[in-house]
Design an enzyme around this catalytic site. Structure first.
Site, mmCIF file in Angstrom:
data_model
loop_
_atom_site.group_PDB
_atom_site.id
_atom_site.type_symbol
_atom_site.label_atom_id
_atom_site.label_comp_id
_atom_site.label_asym_id
_atom_site.label_seq_id
_atom_site.Cartn_x
_atom_site.Cartn_y
_atom_site.Cartn_z
ATOM 1 N N ASP A 72 21.495 51.403 -37.579
ATOM 2 C CA ASP A 72 20.795 52.376 -38.409
ATOM 3 C C ASP A 72 21.350 52.285 -39.826
ATOM 4 O O ASP A 72 22.346 51.613 -40.068
ATOM 5 C CB ASP A 72 20.975 53.801 -37.858
ATOM 6 C CG ASP A 72 22.390 54.031 -37.381
ATOM 7 O OD1 ASP A 72 23.331 53.502 -38.021
ATOM 8 O OD2 ASP A 72 22.587 54.738 -36.377
ATOM 9 N N ASP A 74 22.711 54.449 -43.007
ATOM 10 C CA ASP A 74 23.161 55.756 -43.501
ATOM 11 C C ASP A 74 23.234 55.709 -45.012
ATOM 12 O O ASP A 74 23.618 54.702 -45.599
ATOM 13 C CB ASP A 74 24.548 56.095 -42.942
ATOM 14 C CG ASP A 74 24.516 56.257 -41.427
ATOM 15 O OD1 ASP A 74 23.452 56.622 -40.907
ATOM 16 O OD2 ASP A 74 25.536 55.983 -40.779
ATOM 17 N N ASP A 152 37.532 54.901 -42.701
ATOM 18 C CA ASP A 152 38.655 54.362 -41.930
ATOM 19 C C ASP A 152 39.080 52.947 -42.333
ATOM 20 O O ASP A 152 40.208 52.724 -42.748
ATOM 21 C CB ASP A 152 38.394 54.473 -40.416
ATOM 22 C CG ASP A 152 37.004 54.041 -39.992
ATOM 23 O OD1 ASP A 152 36.247 53.533 -40.832
ATOM 24 O OD2 ASP A 152 36.667 54.214 -38.799
HETATM 25 P P1 ATP Z 1 28.576 51.658 -35.530
HETATM 26 O O1 ATP Z 1 27.471 52.480 -36.086
HETATM 27 O O2 ATP Z 1 28.330 50.208 -35.453
HETATM 28 O O3 ATP Z 1 29.091 52.225 -34.270
HETATM 29 P P2 ATP Z 1 29.948 52.633 -37.810
HETATM 30 O O4 ATP Z 1 31.162 52.144 -38.524
HETATM 31 O O5 ATP Z 1 28.665 52.686 -38.569
HETATM 32 O O6 ATP Z 1 29.807 51.744 -36.517
HETATM 33 P P3 ATP Z 1 29.618 55.427 -37.486
HETATM 34 O O7 ATP Z 1 30.205 56.324 -36.476
HETATM 35 O O8 ATP Z 1 28.153 55.270 -37.583
HETATM 36 O O9 ATP Z 1 30.295 54.017 -37.206
HETATM 37 O O10 ATP Z 1 30.231 55.865 -38.881
HETATM 38 C C1 ATP Z 1 29.658 55.534 -40.112
HETATM 39 C C2 ATP Z 1 30.755 55.391 -41.165
HETATM 40 O O11 ATP Z 1 31.506 56.598 -41.274
HETATM 41 C C3 ATP Z 1 31.795 54.321 -40.842
HETATM 42 O O12 ATP Z 1 31.392 53.035 -41.227
HETATM 43 C C4 ATP Z 1 32.998 54.810 -41.615
HETATM 44 O O13 ATP Z 1 32.875 54.509 -42.972
HETATM 45 C C5 ATP Z 1 32.882 56.311 -41.475
HETATM 46 N N1 ATP Z 1 33.630 56.798 -40.297
HETATM 47 C C6 ATP Z 1 33.163 56.955 -39.034
HETATM 48 N N2 ATP Z 1 34.112 57.423 -38.226
HETATM 49 C C7 ATP Z 1 35.213 57.574 -38.965
HETATM 50 C C8 ATP Z 1 36.534 58.039 -38.714
HETATM 51 N N3 ATP Z 1 36.894 58.414 -37.486
HETATM 52 N N4 ATP Z 1 37.396 58.073 -39.742
HETATM 53 C C9 ATP Z 1 37.027 57.693 -40.986
HETATM 54 N N5 ATP Z 1 35.823 57.249 -41.287
HETATM 55 C C10 ATP Z 1 34.908 57.179 -40.309
HETATM 56 MG MG MG Z 2 26.758 53.568 -37.839
#
Ligand code: ATP
Ligand code: MG
Length: 451
Positions: A72, A74, A152
């Site tokens: 997706d 964001d 993160d």
């Molecule tokens: P995916 O969607 O592939 O599972 P993602 O990195 O996009 O991985 P999301 O949970 O969608 O994971 O989070 C979006 C963004 O928010 C991340 O790329 C990161 O920048 C931030 N983020 C998510 N979780 C955390 C966390 N626990 N601590 C700090 N930043 C976070």
């Molecule tokens: Mg994501």
């Protein structure tokens, strides 16, 4: 030259200290605005036309750079949720703790988040934490610089502007991605303490993107793994589900074991993985889940968790049966017990728990292959899942191959074929069957066979 190279690679990493981001042009990063969904581009253009900053951020930028298709898109912006909502007719604010806006564009829903502030000591704006340092409240708006610092990993802190086709990179995330390194922004220990889920994210993202976890970020995991126990069960469940359905579950679980993380996570996983039959079963299940995910097939969380906890059920159920307890009621008792223990750590939703139980409850019914019973089993709504589960049990060596083959043949057979396959009536089923196969004993007495 080598020294120069080393200092180029390592010397410039002062995560958290950057105030001037690198701005990378299209030629430097290779992304094109066409890579971005139409709805997401429209959302960003609208925000920019209204005078706000807006970027695609996080996983989508990272995945595109790594050549993967993002799940997706964001959007991050300096507009407040209220301001975002005023820019779009079809949008609504969701969330209480930290509000985000869902913008509807055709069939797409774009998640728009306002830049979040930094809670570090330097900001003088200390976050509310529990006694282990876990951040409990994280809901202050901030600048893009601060927003980047609270993400993160460096590869997750990239902002792509499809209008200018530039990437804003505060923490050398693009370089880290090219070097296949998953690097934490800031001090890894502090960041894990703030949010222990980041340890799981490290394992999952490294597996997904084939990155190696930077030693600085890897080292503390072993000693800090137990902090995961403080994470609210519902959050842990979401994260475990993400990990197990990532398409790289086998790699992730191996890595979790290597880091000693499985103890705190799935209290049963360490027990299960120590029994060879249990390990074989779980690994087969994860391999098949990974295959399905990669083929784009749907997977059922109920099935997945049913496989993870099955050997725990067996470990409790078998002794009860051996003591002469009736099989089915003691299975139901055991199922509840196992799920209750799990629920303390992992908030399995009621619906998923229901699915798990249905799959388990079908298992003894596959042993009954006489009379009308197999037809009843076929009618069960979760038959297919139960049958797949049975095949995994067969494959792992827990159940006789003949049982799996019988059901496979029964499924494929015509009505007459099925009728011909039925075993004789259930009571004394084994004895009767065997009697028929053996010629009568010479003395004319019944050949009573040992059970
Ligand atoms: P995916 O969607 O592939 O599972 P993602 O990195 O996009 O991985 P999301 O949970 O969608 O994971 O989070 C979006 C963004 O928010 C991340 O790329 C990161 O920048 C931030 N983020 C998510 N979780 C955390 C966390 N626990 N601590 C700090 N930043 C976070
Ligand atoms: Mg994501």
């Amino acid at each position: 030259m080598i020294r120069k190279f080393i200092s180029r690679v390592f010397g410039r990493h002062h995560p958290g200290k950057h105030s001037e981001p690198a701005i990378l042009a299209a030629a430097q990063h290779g992304l094109q605005r066409e890579d971005i969904s139409r709805g997401c581009r429209r959302t960003i253009e609208t925000l920019q036309e209204n005078g706000y900053q807006a970027y695609i951020v996080g996983g989508a930028v990272r995945d595109l750079l790594a050549g993967l298709t993002p799940k997706d898109f964001d959007v991050a912006t300096n507009a407040t949720p209220e301001q975002v909502r005023h820019c779009f007719r079809r949008s609504r604010i969701i969330g209480r703790r930290f509000q985000i806006v869902h913008v509807s564009m055709g069939t797409e829903i774009i998640e728009v988040t306002t830049f979040r502030g930094h809670h570090g000591e330097e900001s003088g704006n200390k976050a509310l934490t529990d006694e282990q340092g876990r951040v409990l409240r994280d809901n202050v708006f901030g600048s893009q610089l601060e927003d980047a610092a609270r993400r993160d990993f460096t590869v997750n802190a990239l902002y792509y502007d499809p209008t200018s086709e530039t990437i804003v990179d505060y923490h050398h995330g693009v370089a880290d991605l090219r070097q296949k390194t998953l690097r934490m922004i800031g001090d890894p220990k502090t960041r894990y303490r703030e949010d222990p889920v980041r340890m799981l994210r490290a394992v999952r993202l490294a597996a997904k993107l084939s990155l190696s976890i930077d030693p600085e970020a890897r080292r503390p995991i072993r000693e800090m793994g137990s902090l995961i126990e403080n994470v609210p069960p519902s959050r842990l469940f979401d994260e475990m589900l993400k990990l197990l359905t990532s398409g790289h579950a086998v790699r992730c679980v191996r890595e979790l074991r290597e880091e000693g993380l499985h103890h705190g996570l799935l209290p049963l996983l360490d027990v299960i993985l120590d029994q060879s039959l249990g390990e074989r079963f779980v690994m087969l299940a994860l391999e098949s889940t990974d295959r399905r995910v990669r083929e784009g097939k749907p997977i059922s969380p109920g099935f997945l968790f049913a496989t993870l906890f099955w050997h725990e059920v067996l470990a409790k159920w078998e002794p009860l049966k051996a003591r002469g307890e009736p099989a089915i009621p003691s299975l139901f008792l055991t199922m509840d017990e196992v799920l209750d223990v799990q629920a303390e750590k992992l908030a399995i939703t009621r619906r998923i728990a229901g699915d798990i139980k249905e799959i388990w409850a079908l298992q003894p019914r596959f042993e009954q292959r006489s009379g009308k019973r197999p037809y009843g089993v076929l009618q069960q709504p979760r038959f297919k899942a139960g049958y797949d589960f049975l095949l995994l049990r067969v494959e792992s060596g827990e159940v006789d191959q003949a049982v799996g083959e019988w059901w496979t043949a029964f499924l494929a057979a015509s009505d007459e074929g099925r009728a011909a396959m039925l075993l004789p009536a259930a009571s004394g089923e084994t004895r009767k069957r065997r009697r028929r196969r053996r010629p009568p004993a010479d003395n004319g007495q019944d050949a009573t066979l040992p059970e």
